[in-house]
Design a protein around this motif. Structure first.
Motif, mmCIF file in Angstrom:
data_model
loop_
_atom_site.group_PDB
_atom_site.id
_atom_site.type_symbol
_atom_site.label_atom_id
_atom_site.label_comp_id
_atom_site.label_asym_id
_atom_site.label_seq_id
_atom_site.Cartn_x
_atom_site.Cartn_y
_atom_site.Cartn_z
ATOM 1 N N VAL A 309 0.979 -0.998 -0.534
ATOM 2 C CA VAL A 309 -0.169 -0.067 0.037
ATOM 3 C C VAL A 309 0.659 1.578 0.383
ATOM 4 N N TYR A 310 0.144 2.594 -0.216
ATOM 5 C CA TYR A 310 0.912 3.932 -0.400
ATOM 6 C C TYR A 310 1.064 4.101 1.602
ATOM 7 N N LEU A 311 1.762 5.073 1.794
ATOM 8 C CA LEU A 311 2.007 5.900 2.960
ATOM 9 C C LEU A 311 2.756 7.452 2.360
ATOM 10 N N ASP A 312 1.719 8.215 2.311
ATOM 11 C CA ASP A 312 1.936 9.465 1.607
ATOM 12 C C ASP A 312 1.965 10.489 2.248
ATOM 13 N N ILE A 313 3.379 11.877 2.861
ATOM 14 C CA ILE A 313 3.012 12.792 3.212
ATOM 15 C C ILE A 313 3.460 14.226 2.303
ATOM 16 N N SER A 314 3.036 13.865 0.616
ATOM 17 C CA SER A 314 3.990 14.815 0.415
ATOM 18 C C SER A 314 2.606 15.791 0.002
ATOM 19 N N HIS A 315 1.499 15.785 1.130
ATOM 20 C CA HIS A 315 1.010 17.432 1.077
ATOM 21 C C HIS A 315 1.622 17.817 2.051
ATOM 22 N N ARG A 316 2.333 17.916 2.759
ATOM 23 C CA ARG A 316 3.672 18.122 4.058
ATOM 24 C C ARG A 316 4.391 19.566 2.644
ATOM 25 N N GLU A 317 5.035 20.236 3.381
ATOM 26 C CA GLU A 317 5.847 21.522 2.582
ATOM 27 C C GLU A 317 7.409 20.088 2.570
ATOM 28 N N SER A 318 7.700 20.651 1.326
ATOM 29 C CA SER A 318 8.613 19.877 1.499
ATOM 30 C C SER A 318 10.104 20.384 2.062
ATOM 31 N N GLU A 319 10.097 21.665 3.110
ATOM 32 C CA GLU A 319 11.857 21.511 4.100
ATOM 33 C C GLU A 319 11.034 20.765 4.608
ATOM 34 N N PHE A 320 10.028 21.294 5.624
ATOM 35 C CA PHE A 320 9.153 20.440 7.041
ATOM 36 C C PHE A 320 9.484 19.147 6.077
ATOM 37 N N ILE A 321 9.296 18.176 5.165
ATOM 38 C CA ILE A 321 9.887 16.451 5.713
ATOM 39 C C ILE A 321 11.574 16.718 5.647
ATOM 40 N N LYS A 322 12.309 17.886 4.504
ATOM 41 C CA LYS A 322 14.087 17.289 4.875
ATOM 42 C C LYS A 322 13.991 17.792 6.065
ATOM 43 N N ARG A 323 13.509 18.668 6.897
ATOM 44 C CA ARG A 323 14.049 19.306 7.950
ATOM 45 C C ARG A 323 13.446 17.391 8.897
ATOM 46 N N ARG A 324 12.529 17.307 9.678
ATOM 47 C CA ARG A 324 11.604 16.197 9.971
ATOM 48 C C ARG A 324 12.778 15.716 10.207
ATOM 49 N N PHE A 325 12.453 14.283 8.439
ATOM 50 C CA PHE A 325 12.945 13.529 8.387
ATOM 51 C C PHE A 325 13.544 12.810 7.113
ATOM 52 N N PRO A 326 14.862 13.879 7.808
ATOM 53 C CA PRO A 326 16.002 14.038 6.832
ATOM 54 C C PRO A 326 16.459 11.641 6.260
ATOM 55 N N ASN A 327 17.140 11.139 7.010
ATOM 56 C CA ASN A 327 17.000 10.141 7.230
ATOM 57 C C ASN A 327 16.808 9.403 6.748
#
Length: 539
Positions: A309-327
């Motif tokens: 199945v899919y897990l989708d967080i792409s609706h959040r801001e790109s910079e937030f995703i990179k900062r919060r989940f860098p690994n």
């Protein structure tokens, strides 16, 4: 020749390293680890440590969330003990040098994440590589300590106790006390005798019993298997928690997609891109507990015939995703998945053993001188299903509890003599010339467990699993006497014994509760099964 030490710690994760640092002032500490010390489940932990620090949070709320996730089998006094110690254990880690993420909107305060099953934000983390940060700091401290020796590529074969099974072809009565362990030196191939006044199992979980797992390769249930063979009680091994979201990619191995993504708004989608968790938990939806989410995904996969199945967080801001989940961002990108733009393909995988070696609140097992801490132990904290981010916390708290008890009783322990113990005797064993004898059974057990004793079970599958495992167990036991042991064979023997214990426990529990779901008994039966599943080897 026997090697003597005051403390023999088997395993180099958060529990073992924490305890080593707390007892090193009393005597010599020897840590043995199967591979490199950092190759522990702790290193892979992404989410963090649950701890009440928020102004809108309380110990009572954290306790209630833990009890709810445990589905009626948690020991309330243990839950309270662990939850209330969390802030102090976090401060200890920070004093040692662990750098947790700060809240960008509140300088000087730790950022608190939210995960499934939690009613408040309370997950202390170091971005999305919390375990790696903690393991690095603890390991550096241990390596620098003059009283602590860490031996890599050393694997415990069996505990040395009065049980005959612990001593090959010899029947000397050593009493009801753990005296250490027989240990295979991976470089020389020699089995060495390690004698200790206190022996601590901190060997982690048993995810490698299953074909698909988020666990590292070292997670073969060694501590639980050894303790059971030595005569200690084990409990609740039917409650194997499957993490709902591991990365699905042919080149990705054991990579977990943290529950923290769902805490920050990620949604689970079916293969057609439609949300589905509202059908399984209308209130919590994507933030339901792991057992509910794993079964939901399993059901969706069975309906669609798809592999993920899919897990989708792409609706959040790109910079937030990179900062919060860098690994997670960088790892997925290596496999061609940009999580800021597209959903992540995910599948459930065996993740955590909620049961283990039975201990008291000090980490003591049934065997004098033997402690068990961390994932290999059954303390009563998790019940039938672990609440997210309570695992690292449990390791810290019970390392502290065991250290307190040892300090208070070292006058008795430290004065104990270590009697002579027979060296390892291979008898007439010869080298195993065909590795296929190991690899075939290794694959057979893991596929058997995944197909018949997985997320959803039934009576027929469990009976088939038991019957098909029996000849494999007999073959492994014969090989144990016929061939000179290797690290691969020791692991095979341990996963075979764990598989047998899991199946026996699952067959006994004729209900569905927490991480154990049986289609033939889909409901809880408090009258008959609101109790632990205890197994103990007959003398």
């Amino acid at each position: 020749m026997a090697y003597e030490t005051d403390f023999l710690i088997i395993g180099s994760g958060i529990a073992g390293l924490s305890l080593a640092l707390k007892v090193a002032d009393l005597g010599r500490v020897t840590i043995i680890t199967k591979k490199a010390p950092k190759e522990a489940a702790t290193t892979l932990a992404q989410g963090g440590i649950a701890c009440v620090l928020g102004e809108d949070d309380s110990f009572e709320l954290h306790i209630a969330d833990t009890l709810r996730a445990g589905d009626g089998l948690c020991k309330e006094e243990v839950v309270s003990l662990v939850v209330r110690q969390a802030p102090e254990r976090i401060r200890e880690l920070m004093d040692l040098g662990v750098r947790f993420s700060e809240d960008p909107e509140r300088p000087g305060h730790l950022h608190l994440g939210l995960e499934g099953g939690h009613s408040r934000r309370r997950i202390v983390h170091a971005q999305d590589f919390t375990g790696r940060e903690i393991e690095s700091v603890l390991l550096n401290r241990a390596q620098d300590h003059p009283q602590i020796t860490i031996l890599e590529n050393h694997m415990a074969v069996d505990l040395i106790t009065g049980c005959k099974v612990a001593i090959r072809r010899q029947c000397e009565d050593l009493g009801e006390r753990c005296l250490g362990a027989y240990v295979l030196d991976g470089q020389s191939g020699q089995v060495k005798t390690f004698l200790s006044r206190v022996t601590i199992l901190s060997t982690g979980g048993a995810g490698k019993v299953y074909l698909y797992t988020s666990n590292p390769d070292v997670a073969t249930g060694d501590g639980i298997a050894m303790a059971y063979r030595a005569g200690a009680r084990v409990a609740n091994l039917e409650f194997v928690q499957f993490h709902p979201t591991c990365l699905y990619h042919p080149l990705a191995k054991n990579f977990l997609i943290s529950e923290a993504l769902r805490g920050e708004g990620a949604r689970l989608l079916d293969p057609e891109g439609r949300p589905f968790m509202h059908k399984y938990d209308p209130n919590l939806k994507d933030l339901a507990t792991r057992d509910v989410v794993a079964r939901a995904i399993d059901q969706e996969l069975k309906k669609s015939g798809r592999d993920f199945v899919y897990l989708d967080i792409s609706h959040r801001e790109s910079e937030f995703i990179k900062r919060r989940f860098p690994n997670i961002y960088q790892t997925c990108l290596r496999f061609g998945i940009d999580i800021t733009r597209e959903p992540i393909p995910v599948v459930p995988a065996a993740h955590y053993m909620c049961g283990g070696v039975v201990t008291d609140t000090w980490g003591r097992t049934d065997i004098f001188g033997l402690f068990a801490i961390g994932e290999c132990a059954y303390t009563g904290l998790h019940g039938a299903n672990r609440l997210a981010s309570n695992s690292l916390l449990e390791g810290l708290v019970f390392a502290h509890q065991a250290a307190r008890w040892i300090h208070q009783n070292w006058g008795e322990y430290g004065a104990l003599d270590l009697p002579p113990v027979p060296d390892w005797d291979p008898g007439g064993a010869v080298d195993m010339e065909e590795a296929v004898l190991i690899s075939h059974n290794w694959d057979a057990i893991r596929r058997l467990m995944w197909n018949y004793v997985g997320i959803v079970r039934n009576k027929k599958r469990l009976e088939l699993a038991s019957r098909r495992l029996k000849p494999i167990l007999e073959e492994i036991e014969q090989h144990y006497w016929d061939y000179i042991i290797t690290a691969d064979f020791i692991e095979l023997r341990n996963i075979a014994h764990l598989a047998d214990l899991i199946i026996r426990s699952a067959r006994w529990r004729r209900e569905s509760r927490g991480a154990h779901y049986n289609m033939d008994w889909p409901h809880k039966d408090d009258a008959n099964f609101r109790r632990d599943t205890i197994l103990c080897r007959s003398p």
